[in-house]
Design a protein around this motif. Structure first.
Motif, PDB file in Angstrom:
ATOM      1  N   SER A 114      13.306   5.699  -2.328  1.00 15.05           N
ATOM      2  CA  SER A 114      13.028   4.464  -1.598  1.00 15.05           C
ATOM      3  C   SER A 114      14.265   3.576  -1.508  1.00 15.05           C
ATOM      4  O   SER A 114      15.164   3.634  -2.351  1.00 15.05           O
TER       5      SER A 114
ATOM      6  N   GLU B 230      -3.592   5.264  -2.802  1.00 18.90           N
ATOM      7  CA  GLU B 230      -4.105   3.898  -2.696  1.00 18.90           C
ATOM      8  C   GLU B 230      -3.154   3.018  -1.889  1.00 18.90           C
ATOM      9  O   GLU B 230      -3.599   2.131  -1.149  1.00 18.90           O
ATOM     10  N   SER B 231      -1.851   3.236  -2.026  1.00 21.76           N
ATOM     11  CA  SER B 231      -0.879   2.473  -1.244  1.00 21.76           C
ATOM     12  C   SER B 231      -1.049   2.740   0.245  1.00 21.76           C
ATOM     13  O   SER B 231      -1.011   1.826   1.070  1.00 21.76           O
TER      14      SER B 231
ATOM     15  N   ILE C  38       5.305   3.649   5.412  1.00 20.40           N
ATOM     16  CA  ILE C  38       4.023   3.919   4.767  1.00 20.40           C
ATOM     17  C   ILE C  38       4.090   5.188   3.937  1.00 20.40           C
ATOM     18  O   ILE C  38       3.476   5.306   2.889  1.00 20.40           O
TER      19      ILE C  38
ATOM     20  N   GLU D 131      -4.155   1.096   1.573  1.00 21.61           N
ATOM     21  CA  GLU D 131      -3.958  -0.341   1.718  1.00 21.61           C
ATOM     22  C   GLU D 131      -3.236  -0.656   3.024  1.00 21.61           C
ATOM     23  O   GLU D 131      -3.575  -1.615   3.726  1.00 21.61           O
ATOM     24  N   TYR D 132      -2.252   0.157   3.390  1.00 22.02           N
ATOM     25  CA  TYR D 132      -1.575  -0.035   4.678  1.00 22.02           C
ATOM     26  C   TYR D 132      -2.552   0.144   5.839  1.00 22.02           C
ATOM     27  O   TYR D 132      -2.481  -0.577   6.842  1.00 22.02           O
TER      28      TYR D 132
ATOM     29  N   LYS E 186      -1.996   6.905  -7.066  1.00 21.75           N
ATOM     30  CA  LYS E 186      -1.306   5.642  -6.816  1.00 21.75           C
ATOM     31  C   LYS E 186      -0.761   5.574  -5.394  1.00 21.75           C
ATOM     32  O   LYS E 186      -0.921   4.559  -4.704  1.00 21.75           O
ATOM     33  N   HIS E 187      -0.142   6.661  -4.953  1.00 23.44           N
ATOM     34  CA  HIS E 187       0.412   6.643  -3.605  1.00 23.44           C
ATOM     35  C   HIS E 187      -0.691   6.689  -2.558  1.00 23.44           C
ATOM     36  O   HIS E 187      -0.582   6.049  -1.504  1.00 23.44           O
TER      37      HIS E 187
END
Length: 490
Positions: free
Chosen positions: A229, A333-334, A386, A337-338, A330-331
């Motif tokens: 990232s 859920e990210s 994303i 959320e987007y 975790k990813h």
């Protein structure tokens, strides 16, 4: 029973002094497939110290290019003998389909072969620009290379760094992503079976805040190469200022895929699907923004959405699966959320948008191929990466607007243009501010071509001769052909 993984330091497999272990999951079903160590700062520093000593001994750095090439070919051969196992491990650890994992494994072996072959090519420059002064330009290894790789292509990204770093004559410290270390362990098991001298290659698993930070900060590390990232890339740059080490970064993207009215519609739709849904969208160069000219916008969207709905999502070991799992809860859920934000911002959710928990996928991290249409450039789902199976389709009027929208991003990793007018396609692709681009294609590339981006998508390049340059110093050697007193002070 899940295998307890070990660190590889100084040619030996060793347990970490830290008793804490991390469960490594198969994202398709949350099965624990391994337990990984969390190395300490002291263990990381020890690996760096040994790597530096091994480099300075000349056991590897002083070998001829042909001798180094021989070892790289040994690694390639070992990988080719174990392609099925490498692909299986990659599929289980990352969640991608077996077809994708098999392609990655083959590409990884080919990368070692490519750099072995590159070492057989003459290099360097010699010239005489001043009377009686012969100048040579030569390339030399840098020293200790810290290699930090992401979780989306655990095998391929590791090899993209290991192969050129070793080819150049460096010692290496590899830090895999915390959640996907399994194929890196297998690669080092194969390296251990070759003639690479002891102490040259080290595998240190653990957290970014401990292992990664130690590598980036160390005065004994001469170059650090990171893929991941943009935010973490900034942190690595700051940490590397202590000894002003060379930094190579391949970071995020929000890449535009421009479809003109005169494009072959079937080809454009097909590549636009491949551009975002390959790898479940967890690809830095994904074509996550599709820009469609207004004359074919409605027709393109209709065909695209219909085909996106038909993509078969499922476990990687199911031969019928066309798109695999998201790498972690975790990813996942990210990404969800987007999707929620995209709907809240007013984007039209044309298909997808939900987690899949049916047909044996109840425990896995699966998300439907998701398409937003009628989006605007100010939306978060258009501006932020994303890193999942989510695409935003936007309308444009003409060339000028297409270029403006395409470049309206902090990133510059990749981009594509679809048009049957080759002159127009070339005009536009030359104006797209990105390092990896295509005309009437997407994602197709090769080990010979440099990989990297503009703007906040990174610094430096992987692959090709450019990838080798990232791990080399450039030196000038001047030879006086007529040595005699210069008498400068007389």
């Amino acid at each position: 029973m899940a295998q307890n993984l070990k660190l590889y330091i100084n040619g030996e497999w060793v347990d970490s002094s830290n008793p804490e272990m991390q469960d490594i999951l198969n994202p398709a079903n949350q099965e624990v497939i391994a337990k990984a160590p969390k190395a300490t700062k002291e263990e990381t520093e020890e690996a760096i110290k040994i790597a530096k000593s091994a480099f300075e001994s000349g056991a590897w750095s002083d070998r001829t290019p042909q001798e180094r090439a021989k070892v790289l070919l040994q690694i390639a051969e070992k990988m080719e003998e174990n392609l099925d196992e490498l692909a299986e491990l990659e599929m289980k650890n990352n969640g991608k389909t077996l077809r994708e994992a098999q392609s990655d494994a083959a590409d990884a072996a080919n990368t070692f072969r490519y750099y072995a072959g590159l070492l057989d090519h003459p290099s360097g420059v010699t010239y005489q620009a001043i009377e009686d002064l012969q100048t040579m330009i030569v390339k030399e290894p840098m020293g200790v290379a810290g290699l930090i790789v992401p979780w989306n292509f655990p095998l391929l990204m590791s090899v993209w760094k290991i192969a050129p770093a070793l080819a150049a004559g460096n010692s290496i410290i590899l830090k895999p992503a915390e959640i996907t270390p399994v194929t890196a362990v297998k690669v080092f098991e194969l390296i251990d079976q070759t003639d690479l001298p002891k102490g040259i290659a080290h595998l240190v698993m653990g957290s970014g805040s401990v292992v990664g930070q130690t590598i980036a900060e160390s005065d004994d590390v001469d170059v650090v190469s990171f893929t991941g990232s943009t935010g973490v890339g900034r942190n690595i740059m700051q940490a590397a200022t202590g000894n002003l080490k060379k930094v190579s970064l391949e970071l995020g993207g929000k890449s535009p895929n421009i479809i003109f009215d005169d494009a072959d519609l079937e080809t454009a739709v097909d590549y636009a699907l491949f551009g975002i849904f390959m790898g479940s969208g967890q690809v830095c160069s994904s074509g996550s923004r599709i820009l469609v000219q207004e004359g074919i916008y409605d027709e393109f969207v209709a065909k695209y959405v219909e085909k996106a709905k038909g993509i078969k999502v499922g476990p990687g070991n199911d031969e019928s699966s066309q798109m695999g799992a998201i790498v972690s809860e975790k990813h996942m859920e990210s990404i969800l959320e987007y999707i929620r934000i995209g709907k809240e911002e007013g984007g039209n959710l044309a298909c997808g948008g939900s987690r899949i928990q049916r047909d044996g996928m109840e425990k896995g991290f699966f998300i439907e191929p998701t398409v937003f249409t009628d989006v605007t450039s100010d939306m978060k789902i258009v501006r932020e990466e994303i890193f999942g199976p989510v695409v935003a389709i936007q309308k444009f009027k003409d060339e000028a607007e297409a270029v403006r929208i395409a470049n309206d991003t902090e990133f510059g990793l990749a981009g594509a243009v679809f048009s049957e007018d080759q002159n127009k396609a070339m005009r536009v692709i030359r104006k797209v501010r990105a390092g990896i681009t295509w005309v009437n294609a997407y994602h197709l590339t090769n080990v010979q071509a440099p990989w990297g981006g503009y703007k906040q998508s990174g610094i430096g390049r992987s692959l090709g001769t450019y990838g080798l340059d990232e791990y080399q110093e450039t030196k000038q050697i001047n030879i006086n052909l007529d040595p005699k007193p210069i008498r400068f002070f007389e």
